[in-house]
Write a protein that holds these residues in place. Sequence first.
Motif, short mmCIF file in Angstrom:
data_model
loop_
_atom_site.label_atom_id
_atom_site.label_comp_id
_atom_site.label_asym_id
_atom_site.label_seq_id
_atom_site.Cartn_x
_atom_site.Cartn_y
_atom_site.Cartn_z
N VAL A 166 35.46 50.76 45.01
CA VAL A 166 34.07 51.12 44.72
C VAL A 166 33.31 49.88 44.26
O VAL A 166 32.20 49.61 44.73
CB VAL A 166 34.01 52.24 43.64
CG1 VAL A 166 32.59 52.43 43.13
CG2 VAL A 166 34.56 53.54 44.21
N GLU A 167 33.91 49.11 43.38
CA GLU A 167 33.25 47.90 42.89
C GLU A 167 33.09 46.88 44.00
O GLU A 167 32.06 46.20 44.09
CB GLU A 167 34.04 47.30 41.72
CG GLU A 167 33.33 46.17 41.04
CD GLU A 167 31.90 46.49 40.59
OE1 GLU A 167 31.04 45.57 40.67
OE2 GLU A 167 31.62 47.63 40.16
N MET A 168 34.08 46.76 44.87
CA MET A 168 33.99 45.85 46.02
C MET A 168 32.79 46.22 46.89
O MET A 168 32.00 45.37 47.28
CB MET A 168 35.28 45.90 46.84
CG MET A 168 35.28 45.01 48.05
SD MET A 168 35.60 43.29 47.68
CE MET A 168 37.28 43.39 47.12
N ALA A 169 32.63 47.50 47.17
CA ALA A 169 31.52 47.96 48.00
C ALA A 169 30.19 47.71 47.30
O ALA A 169 29.21 47.30 47.94
CB ALA A 169 31.68 49.44 48.34
N ARG A 170 30.14 47.95 46.00
CA ARG A 170 28.90 47.71 45.25
C ARG A 170 28.51 46.23 45.31
O ARG A 170 27.34 45.90 45.47
CB ARG A 170 29.05 48.17 43.81
CG ARG A 170 29.11 49.70 43.72
CD ARG A 170 29.24 50.17 42.31
NE ARG A 170 27.89 50.13 41.72
CZ ARG A 170 27.64 50.43 40.45
NH1 ARG A 170 28.61 50.77 39.64
NH2 ARG A 170 26.42 50.38 40.00
N GLN A 171 29.50 45.35 45.19
CA GLN A 171 29.21 43.91 45.27
C GLN A 171 28.72 43.53 46.67
O GLN A 171 27.78 42.75 46.81
CB GLN A 171 30.46 43.11 44.91
CG GLN A 171 30.82 43.16 43.46
CD GLN A 171 32.15 42.49 43.17
OE1 GLN A 171 32.76 41.85 44.03
NE2 GLN A 171 32.62 42.63 41.93
#
Length: 148
Positions: A31-36
Amino acid sequence: MQIEEQLQRWWLSRRKSQLNANQVAQIRHWVEMARQRLCHYSSLEDCLQRHSIQWQISQSPHMVAGVRMRAQLDLNARRLTIYAGALDELQTPARPRKLVERVILSHEVFHLLCPECPAMAHEAAAHWFAGLTAGLSEFPGIWDLPPE
């Protein structure tokens, strides 16, 4: 019920097993990877446009061989189709159609941004990312579960 509890409920319903701490950590990572990665674009639509993906809302049936489809991302055809019937099903007075559309669009953009996400985590991470991107305080995967 908090997002992580809703994720647990969704996981148990789909996978028939408990979600462990390592799996939750892996989902959070993606999720954090996609947000970045989304930060490199001005919007979801910009992300799709820069990947040459055309998107549309289709009136075509969203039930195929007994399987309910919300959307279909076809990278070969460079097309994202969101099914109007799915929007109709998920819409409620507390969940307006435009919000449902954003959630489904965000979910599919997750798959575009993180195609390498492991199969075990990809749907859970896409749901969580979609909820965060749309500003929800719930895990949208629960929309398909029967009420408790």
